[in-house]
Write a protein that holds these residues in place. Structure first.
Motif, PDB file in Angstrom:
ATOM      1  N   SER A 184      48.693  50.704  13.660  1.00 47.67           N
ATOM      2  CA  SER A 184      50.038  51.108  13.257  1.00 47.67           C
ATOM      3  C   SER A 184      50.130  52.627  13.230  1.00 47.67           C
ATOM      4  N   GLY A 185      51.315  53.127  12.909  1.00 50.15           N
ATOM      5  CA  GLY A 185      51.509  54.550  12.653  1.00 50.15           C
ATOM      6  C   GLY A 185      51.113  55.460  13.791  1.00 50.15           C
ATOM      7  N   ILE A 186      50.474  56.575  13.438  1.00 48.13           N
ATOM      8  CA  ILE A 186      50.077  57.563  14.435  1.00 48.13           C
ATOM      9  C   ILE A 186      49.094  56.958  15.435  1.00 48.13           C
ATOM     10  N   GLY A 187      48.164  56.130  14.955  1.00 46.15           N
ATOM     11  CA  GLY A 187      47.181  55.526  15.851  1.00 46.15           C
ATOM     12  C   GLY A 187      47.812  54.662  16.917  1.00 46.15           C
ATOM     13  N   ARG A 188      48.814  53.887  16.525  1.00 52.15           N
ATOM     14  CA  ARG A 188      49.532  53.055  17.517  1.00 52.15           C
ATOM     15  C   ARG A 188      50.222  53.936  18.548  1.00 52.15           C
ATOM     16  N   GLU A 189      50.923  54.963  18.076  1.00 50.07           N
ATOM     17  CA  GLU A 189      51.673  55.818  18.995  1.00 50.07           C
ATOM     18  C   GLU A 189      50.753  56.668  19.869  1.00 50.07           C
ATOM     19  N   LEU A 190      49.592  57.060  19.356  1.00 49.22           N
ATOM     20  CA  LEU A 190      48.616  57.764  20.179  1.00 49.22           C
ATOM     21  C   LEU A 190      48.145  56.881  21.327  1.00 49.22           C
ATOM     22  N   ALA A 234      40.307  52.309  24.104  1.00 49.63           N
ATOM     23  CA  ALA A 234      39.695  51.292  23.263  1.00 49.63           C
ATOM     24  C   ALA A 234      40.289  51.468  21.868  1.00 49.63           C
ATOM     25  N   ILE A 235      41.077  50.497  21.430  1.00 57.20           N
ATOM     26  CA  ILE A 235      41.786  50.583  20.153  1.00 57.20           C
ATOM     27  C   ILE A 235      40.959  49.889  19.083  1.00 57.20           C
ATOM     28  N   ALA A 236      40.792  50.558  17.941  1.00 53.99           N
ATOM     29  CA  ALA A 236      40.001  49.972  16.862  1.00 53.99           C
ATOM     30  C   ALA A 236      40.745  50.061  15.537  1.00 53.99           C
ATOM     31  N   ASP A 237      40.630  49.006  14.755  1.00 57.39           N
ATOM     32  CA  ASP A 237      41.216  48.979  13.415  1.00 57.39           C
ATOM     33  C   ASP A 237      40.679  47.739  12.718  1.00 57.39           C
ATOM     34  N   LEU A 238      40.686  47.777  11.390  1.00 58.87           N
ATOM     35  CA  LEU A 238      40.296  46.588  10.626  1.00 58.87           C
ATOM     36  C   LEU A 238      41.330  45.478  10.803  1.00 58.87           C
ATOM     37  N   ASN A 239      42.581  45.853  11.008  1.00 59.22           N
ATOM     38  CA  ASN A 239      43.686  44.918  11.181  1.00 59.22           C
ATOM     39  C   ASN A 239      43.786  44.514  12.649  1.00 59.22           C
ATOM     40  N   ILE A 240      43.115  43.446  13.017  1.00 60.76           N
ATOM     41  CA  ILE A 240      43.053  43.062  14.426  1.00 60.76           C
ATOM     42  C   ILE A 240      44.405  42.587  14.942  1.00 60.76           C
ATOM     43  N   GLU A 241      45.222  41.974  14.081  1.00 59.84           N
ATOM     44  CA  GLU A 241      46.553  41.548  14.526  1.00 59.84           C
ATOM     45  C   GLU A 241      47.387  42.763  14.930  1.00 59.84           C
ATOM     46  N   GLY A 242      47.289  43.823  14.138  1.00 57.37           N
ATOM     47  CA  GLY A 242      48.004  45.046  14.472  1.00 57.37           C
ATOM     48  C   GLY A 242      47.487  45.677  15.752  1.00 57.37           C
ATOM     49  N   VAL A 243      46.175  45.622  15.963  1.00 59.66           N
ATOM     50  CA  VAL A 243      45.580  46.167  17.185  1.00 59.66           C
ATOM     51  C   VAL A 243      46.097  45.408  18.410  1.00 59.66           C
ATOM     52  N   LEU A 244      46.168  44.103  18.310  1.00 63.55           N
ATOM     53  CA  LEU A 244      46.653  43.301  19.437  1.00 63.55           C
ATOM     54  C   LEU A 244      48.118  43.601  19.734  1.00 63.55           C
ATOM     55  N   ALA A 245      48.899  43.843  18.674  1.00 66.69           N
ATOM     56  CA  ALA A 245      50.303  44.213  18.873  1.00 66.69           C
ATOM     57  C   ALA A 245      50.400  45.572  19.559  1.00 66.69           C
ATOM     58  N   THR A 246      49.561  46.514  19.151  1.00 61.70           N
ATOM     59  CA  THR A 246      49.527  47.830  19.791  1.00 61.70           C
ATOM     60  C   THR A 246      49.151  47.702  21.259  1.00 61.70           C
TER      61      THR A 246
END
Length: 275
Positions: A15-21, A33-45
């Motif tokens: 989400s946030g800056i990481g998503r937009e980056l 390679a997108i990483a986050d604890l929130n995998i659902e959010g990562v998949l949406a990104t």
């Protein structure tokens, strides 16, 4: 540092800056390679980024607790297996905690430092040997305006962001003359969910505002900050121009100058703004 046709890592990408980056980097032709604890959010990104990606740019989704060194090592190996190399990393993942120093529990300090600071240290150090092998590469660590000057009721967050700045500036000195650009990033007020997430996660302590006031503060923070998309553009433009210190937003530029030129005046002003 041109990211076109490069392979980069973005943490905090759900989400946030990481998503937009991630979205902007893929628009500019980078594989991410997108990483986050929130995998659902990562998949949406991932879905959003792939919709605007330049031909040839790809991305992969990864679940990662940045405070866990073993997970970092497994994540690094997975990215290298998929892409063969890594050209840069944006250590963006982070949390905040609101409360006076007196009211903030030791465990909360440890939690904020383990995610914000140690997560950045792990990302930087685990990637360094591989970045040295590239003709040009970068490490970009997201600090904050709270890494330039302090605010009351943010001692844990400010401590972690000052620490990120210190580590990054020291590393930059060590790598002068190498092909690795090291940049410290200082966003000002960006309209993200970081305040909402802090509230929902219970990352608040002490004499707190009412529930309605907390909701209003979180809504104001998200609605009236610089858009994360614009912040991403500024950050990636800064890397393109090889900037070692990237100030994101007019408030960050103004705050950096005033806190250095008139520290007491600026401290008094900030103190009145923060409830």
């Amino acid at each position: 540092m041109n990211i076109t046709n490069k392979t980069i890592i973005v943490t905090g990408g759900a989400s946030g800056i990481g998503r937009e980056l991630t979205i902007e980097a893929m628009r500019r032709g980078a594989s991410v390679a997108i990483a986050d604890l929130n995998i659902e959010g990562v998949l949406a990104t991932k879905e959003l980024a792939e919709a605007v990606a330049t031909a040839g740019a790809t991305c992969s989704a990864h679940q990662l607790d940045v405070s866990n060194l073993e997970q970092w090592q497994s994540f690094r190996d997975a990215v290298l297996t998929e892409y063969g190399h890594i050209d840069g990393i944006i250590n963006n993942a982070g949390i905040t905690f609101a409360g006076t120093a007196e009211a903030t529990d030791y465990r909360q300090y440890e939690k904020v430092m383990s995610i914000n600071f140690m997560g950045m240290v792990y990302g930087s150090k685990e990637l360094l040997p591989h970045l040295h092998q590239r003709p040009e590469a970068f490490i970009a660590n997201v600090s904050s305006v709270c890494g330039l000057f302090a605010m009351k009721k943010q001692s844990a967050y400010c401590a972690s962001k000052f620490a990120i700045r210190g580590f990054t500036e020291s590393l930059a000195q060590e790598l002068i003359g190498s092909p690795i650009l090291v940049s410290s990033i200082h966003p000002g007020h960006i309209g993200t969910d970081i305040v909402i997430n802090a509230r929902n996660s219970g990352n608040m302590a002490g004499d707190l505002p009412s529930e309605a006031e907390q909701e209003a503060i979180a809504k104001y923070f998200k609605d009236y900050g610089l858009s994360p998309a614009k912040a991403a553009e500024i950050i990636l433009d800064g890397l393109k121009n090889n900037q070692r210190k990237i100030l994101v937003g007019k408030d960050a530029i103004r705050g950096d100058r005033l806190s250095r030129l008139m520290p007491q005046t600026y401290a008094n002003k900030i103190n009145k703004l923060v409830p």
